[in-house]
Design an enzyme around this catalytic site. Structure first.
Site, PDB file in Angstrom:
ATOM      1  CG  HIS A 100       0.550  10.168   7.117  1.00 38.46           C
ATOM      2  ND1 HIS A 100      -0.438   9.500   6.422  1.00 38.46           N
ATOM      3  CD2 HIS A 100       0.279  11.485   7.010  1.00 38.46           C
ATOM      4  CE1 HIS A 100      -1.291  10.391   5.932  1.00 38.46           C
ATOM      5  NE2 HIS A 100      -0.878  11.602   6.278  1.00 38.46           N
ATOM      6  CG  HIS A 111       2.939   5.524   5.930  1.00 43.12           C
ATOM      7  ND1 HIS A 111       2.658   5.469   7.295  1.00 43.12           N
ATOM      8  CD2 HIS A 111       1.870   6.124   5.359  1.00 43.12           C
ATOM      9  CE1 HIS A 111       1.466   5.987   7.519  1.00 43.12           C
ATOM     10  NE2 HIS A 111       0.964   6.412   6.366  1.00 43.12           N
ATOM     11  CB  THR A 146      -5.845   7.892   5.825  1.00 40.76           C
ATOM     12  OG1 THR A 146      -4.520   7.367   5.555  1.00 40.76           O
ATOM     13  CG2 THR A 146      -5.759   9.143   6.689  1.00 40.76           C
ATOM     14  CG  HIS A 164      -0.596   8.455   2.021  1.00 42.91           C
ATOM     15  ND1 HIS A 164      -1.425   7.344   2.005  1.00 42.91           N
ATOM     16  CD2 HIS A 164      -0.203   8.600   3.317  1.00 42.91           C
ATOM     17  CE1 HIS A 164      -1.549   6.870   3.240  1.00 42.91           C
ATOM     18  NE2 HIS A 164      -0.801   7.598   4.045  1.00 42.91           N
ATOM     19  CD  GLU A 168      -3.870   9.444   3.001  1.00 41.38           C
ATOM     20  OE1 GLU A 168      -3.576   9.298   4.211  1.00 41.38           O
ATOM     21  OE2 GLU A 168      -4.481   8.571   2.350  1.00 41.38           O
ATOM     22  CG  HIS A 179      -1.669  -1.222   1.488  1.00 41.19           C
ATOM     23  ND1 HIS A 179      -2.607  -1.688   0.605  1.00 41.19           N
ATOM     24  CD2 HIS A 179      -1.607  -2.143   2.500  1.00 41.19           C
ATOM     25  CE1 HIS A 179      -3.121  -2.824   1.069  1.00 41.19           C
ATOM     26  NE2 HIS A 179      -2.525  -3.120   2.205  1.00 41.19           N
TER      27      HIS A 179
HETATM   28  N1  LIG Z   1      -3.327   3.967   8.048  1.00 37.23           N
HETATM   29  C1  LIG Z   1      -2.236   4.044   8.790  1.00 37.23           C
HETATM   30  N2  LIG Z   1      -1.629   5.183   9.021  1.00 37.23           N
HETATM   31  S1  LIG Z   1      -2.152   6.623   8.466  1.00 37.23           S
HETATM   32  N3  LIG Z   1      -2.180   6.623   6.874  1.00 37.23           N
HETATM   33  O1  LIG Z   1      -3.503   6.830   8.930  1.00 37.23           O
HETATM   34  O2  LIG Z   1      -1.176   7.570   8.951  1.00 37.23           O
HETATM   35  N4  LIG Z   1      -1.713   2.912   9.382  1.00 37.23           N
HETATM   36  C2  LIG Z   1      -2.280   1.582   9.241  1.00 37.23           C
HETATM   37  C3  LIG Z   1      -1.515   0.731  10.226  1.00 37.23           C
HETATM   38  C4  LIG Z   1      -0.345   1.525  10.720  1.00 37.23           C
HETATM   39  C5  LIG Z   1      -0.547   2.934  10.259  1.00 37.23           C
HETATM   40 ZN   LIG Z   2      -0.666   7.511   6.028  1.00 37.88          ZN
END
Ligand SMILES: N/C(=N\S(N)(=O)=O)N1CCCC1
Ligand SMILES: [Zn+2]
Length: 261
Positions: A119, A94, A199, A96, A106, A64
């Site tokens: 993030h 990570h 997200t 996006h 996002e 992802h």
């Molecule tokens: N969606 C997520 N982070 S986020 N995009 O909301 O920052 N995660 C899913 C599991 C660990 C972090």
């Molecule tokens: Zn994220």
């Protein structure tokens, strides 16, 4: 299987609600941030990042995004202050991003999206025993969001983009030690904050969001390297380029967004 989700027409954000009904909840993320509707709160102090002893472990393609994971077995790298009641431990960061020439952040600011969004995911190890347990609690996670805009090369991002060829395929992972994400911060730590969610599925409503106002600048060339990653695994014959891995803004549902001073 219920946990198969993605960013395509068949498995993307518009159908996540089928397997993850909280997708239609009251504190979903991301959101469109409207600065003039986000009043300054004098009680909001500065955020403090103590990353100096941080220990990055590896970099991985989870199908992802590309994720850098940290040793979170003690409080060596934490975020605190601002809206946070106690220190939160850094677990991973990570990104996006969009496709060629189109933006992929996002959160948006008055409808404007940035090229990409970083993030940094932290969890409340004071109140909860594990990341998984914290991820299901309303004050379990704190995510620091940083916008990426395009311009000159970012002087340190190459440390990440140079490693991306090692994690081209889903489920690939490689050592990635000694990286301190402090080098990815903008000069100002002024921020917006609100209560939201992950997200991506499982979309748990467990995140205190802290979104920095100032973007960092990276080059189109550096961003292009993220788009050489694949959603697909090495064994799959269909090669799906990893791009547009962002969820669009979700309804605010009466939430207040506050601004730091
Ligand atoms: N969606 C997520 N982070 S986020 N995009 O909301 O920052 N995660 C899913 C599991 C660990 C972090
Ligand atoms: Zn994220």
């Amino acid at each position: 299987k219920g946990n198969q989700w993605g960013y395509g027409k068949e498995d993307g954000p518009s159908i996540w609600h089928k397997n993850f009904p909280v997708a239609e909840g009251d504190r979903q993320s991301p959101i469109d941030i409207i600065p003039k509707e986000a009043p300054r709160d004098p009680n909001l102090g500065p955020i403090v990042l103590n990353y100096d002893q941080c220990t990055s472990l590896n970099i991985t393609n989870n199908g992802h995004s590309v994720v850098v994971e940290f040793d979170d077995t003690d409080d060596r790298s934490v975020i605190q202050g601002g809206p946070l009641g106690n220190p939160y431990r850094l677990k991973q960061f990570h990104f996006h991003w969009g496709g060629k020439g189109c933006h992929g952040s996002e959160h948006t600011v008055e409808g404007m999206s940035y090229a990409s969004e970083l993030h940094l995911v932290h969890w409340n190890a004071v109140k909860y025993k594990s990341f998984g347990q914290a991820a299901e609690a309303p004050d379990g996670l704190a995510v620091l969001g940083i916008f990426l805009d395009t311009g000159d090369d970012h002087r340190w991002l190459h440390m990440i983009t140079d490693a991306l060829y090692m994690v081209k395929f889903k489920a690939s992972v490689t050592d990635f030690k000694g990286f301190n994400p402090k080098c990815l911060l903008p000069s100002s730590l002024h921020y917006w904050t609100y209560l939201g969610s992950l997200t991506t599925p499982p979309l748990h409503e467990s995140v205190i969001w802290i979104v920095l106002k100032e973007p960092i600048i990276v080059s189109e060339k550096q961003l292009g390297k993220f788009r050489t990653l694949l959603f697909s695994g090495e064994e799959e014959d269909q090669r799906m380029r990893m791009e547009n891995n962002f969820r669009p803004p979700q309804p605010l549902k009466g939430r207040e967004v506050r601004s730091s001073n």
